[in-house]
Write an enzyme that holds these catalytic residues in place. Structure first.
Site, mmCIF file in Angstrom:
data_model
loop_
_atom_site.group_PDB
_atom_site.id
_atom_site.type_symbol
_atom_site.label_atom_id
_atom_site.label_comp_id
_atom_site.label_asym_id
_atom_site.label_seq_id
_atom_site.Cartn_x
_atom_site.Cartn_y
_atom_site.Cartn_z
ATOM 1 N N ASP A 124 11.053 8.062 -8.564
ATOM 2 C CA ASP A 124 12.463 8.055 -8.943
ATOM 3 C C ASP A 124 12.609 8.481 -10.397
ATOM 4 O O ASP A 124 11.629 8.680 -11.109
ATOM 5 C CB ASP A 124 13.085 6.683 -8.688
ATOM 6 C CG ASP A 124 12.443 5.590 -9.524
ATOM 7 O OD1 ASP A 124 11.714 5.904 -10.470
ATOM 8 O OD2 ASP A 124 12.668 4.407 -9.217
ATOM 9 N N GLY A 153 23.775 5.013 -5.492
ATOM 10 C CA GLY A 153 24.893 4.112 -5.709
ATOM 11 C C GLY A 153 25.308 3.310 -4.498
ATOM 12 O O GLY A 153 26.437 2.813 -4.423
ATOM 13 N N ASP A 165 13.913 3.822 1.203
ATOM 14 C CA ASP A 165 12.873 3.012 0.556
ATOM 15 C C ASP A 165 13.476 1.718 0.072
ATOM 16 O O ASP A 165 14.694 1.616 -0.117
ATOM 17 C CB ASP A 165 12.294 3.757 -0.649
ATOM 18 C CG ASP A 165 13.252 3.695 -1.838
ATOM 19 O OD1 ASP A 165 13.021 2.896 -2.757
ATOM 20 O OD2 ASP A 165 14.271 4.435 -1.839
ATOM 21 N N CYS A 224 -0.695 -5.407 14.607
ATOM 22 C CA CYS A 224 -1.339 -5.280 13.290
ATOM 23 C C CYS A 224 -2.560 -6.191 13.201
ATOM 24 O O CYS A 224 -2.673 -7.185 13.933
ATOM 25 C CB CYS A 224 -0.345 -5.594 12.174
ATOM 26 S SG CYS A 224 -0.064 -7.353 11.841
ATOM 27 N N CYS A 252 -1.799 -10.021 12.818
ATOM 28 C CA CYS A 252 -1.367 -10.736 14.019
ATOM 29 C C CYS A 252 -2.487 -10.854 15.048
ATOM 30 O O CYS A 252 -2.470 -11.753 15.887
ATOM 31 C CB CYS A 252 -0.150 -10.040 14.625
ATOM 32 S SG CYS A 252 1.376 -10.297 13.674
#
Length: 373
Positions: free
Chosen positions: A90, A217, A267, A307, A310
């Site tokens: 950014d 914004g 994001d 995953c 888990c």
């Protein structure tokens, strides 16, 4: 830069491939945030193994620490951090926005005080492009002025006009980057919560013809209804042939709304931040592991999740890690949350491809809630 492979006929949602210097990215895509050159509490290899090929770095924070001299000596942020895939950085505009008492905006740029040592620094549109060129960003953002809800039309217009002029200056500097730099510049639409200003900002930023477009914004403190209204209103002006990015959203409900509006990328720090506090994504909503009800619970976080966390650990054990303040707890829950979102986005892409996105959105949200239990 972008290949649209399929569209859902019932909305503006679309899917395809984003072509970037460090490999292709399937879109729509959620991008994990790696503020300081690392996604907090998880190794780069683990992030890549989940399937992510695009993460974020933070220009403001990396500029202050470790500084451009350190990163330049390493050959750029990829080499410095060991991340082999794409990085979006950014502009630092949001961080400067959040430091309102410590910054002064002028036509030339923004002067601000470091949150680390109080020293003064200045960002200009040109300097921010140069910083991101040094970082080797695959996508870099133009410096903008992000404004909070509730400001006057006059103040919002002033911020918009400066943002446009800064974007024009950033484009000129980006066009003169070194020959071996392949990173793409995105302009950012502002305009606060005024429809006429949103439309004007979109027209002015699109006129600059940057490779990609971001909507800024939003998700800055407004109500969910206002977020939805201005997201859909602004997205109607975006071109079909450029990547579309909404900055700072990371909850499934907001992400689904963005996909419906035709957004390709988003994001947020939310998934990793809540993980460090013991909060996990499940299909039935957010689960707060520290709660007493999970003390004897031998289930995984999400029974249907594939995953590694888990597959190996129970809610009871993970709760114990947080109660004992073991660092492994935040690491494991961060891995789960990011894996959950990657699989979520894979399901979103499939629903778009099969033309059933709106049905998927409804069924997901009927089960999922942001309430923590």
């Amino acid at each position: 830069m972008i290949d649209i492979k399929y569209r859902d006929p019932s909305c503006r949602g679309r899917g395809g491939i984003l072509h970037l210097p460090h490999g292709d990215v399937e879109i729509p895509a959620f991008m994990p945030v790696g503020t300081n050159g690392t996604v907090k509490a998880v190794k780069h290899d683990s992030v890549a193994d989940m399937g992510y090929t695009l993460i974020l770095g933070n220009t403001y924070h990396l500029y202050l620490r470790p500084g451009m001299e350190v990163i330049k000596a390493a050959g750029g942020l990829h080499e410095f951090s060991g991340w082999k895939h794409n990085i979006l950085t950014d502009s630092g505009g949001f961080q400067v926005f959040s430091l309102a008492p410590f910054r002064k905006i002028r036509e030339e740029g923004v002067r601000f005080r470091s949150h680390i040592d109080g020293a003064y620094h200045e960002f200009t549109p040109e300097k921010v492009v140069e910083i991101q060129e040094t970082l080797g960003s695959d996508i870099q953002m133009a410096l903008d002025i992000c404004t909070e809800p509730g400001i006057s039309h006059k103040d919002a217009l002033k911020a918009l006009e400066i943002t446009t002029r800064w974007a024009s200056r950033a484009k000129k500097r980006w066009e003169n980057c070194r020959d071996d730099y392949e990173g793409k510049l995105f302009g950012i639409i502002q305009g606060n919560f005024y429809e006429d200003l949103r439309k004007r900002s979109a027209e002015e930023i699109l006129e600059l013809d940057t490779p990609g477009i971001a909507i800024g914004g939003l998700s800055v403190g407004e109500s969910p209804q206002m977020f939805r209204d201005y997201l859909h209103y602004t997205s109607q002006f975006l071109p079909e042939d450029k990547p579309r990015y909404v900055m700072g959203i990371g909850t499934p409900d907001y992400m689904l709304e963005a996909v419906e509006a035709g957004i390709d990328m988003f994001d947020c720090v939310y998934p990793t931040r809540i993980a460090r506090n013991g909060t996990c994504f499940t299909l039935d909503g957010n689960l707060a592991l520290k709660n007493e009800q999970f003390r004897l619970d031998q289930q995984p976080i999400e029974p249907s999740c594939t995953c590694p966390v888990c597959q190996q650990y129970s809610r009871s054990y993970l709760r114990h890690l947080f109660k004992a303040k073991e660092i492994l707890g935040p690491m494991l829950v961060t891995e789960h949350n990011l894996h959950f979102l990657y699989q979520f986005m894979a399901e979103v892409r499939l629903s778009l491809k099969e033309g059933r996105f709106l049905q998927y959105k409804k069924s997901f949200l009927d089960r999922f809630s942001k309430r923590t239990f």
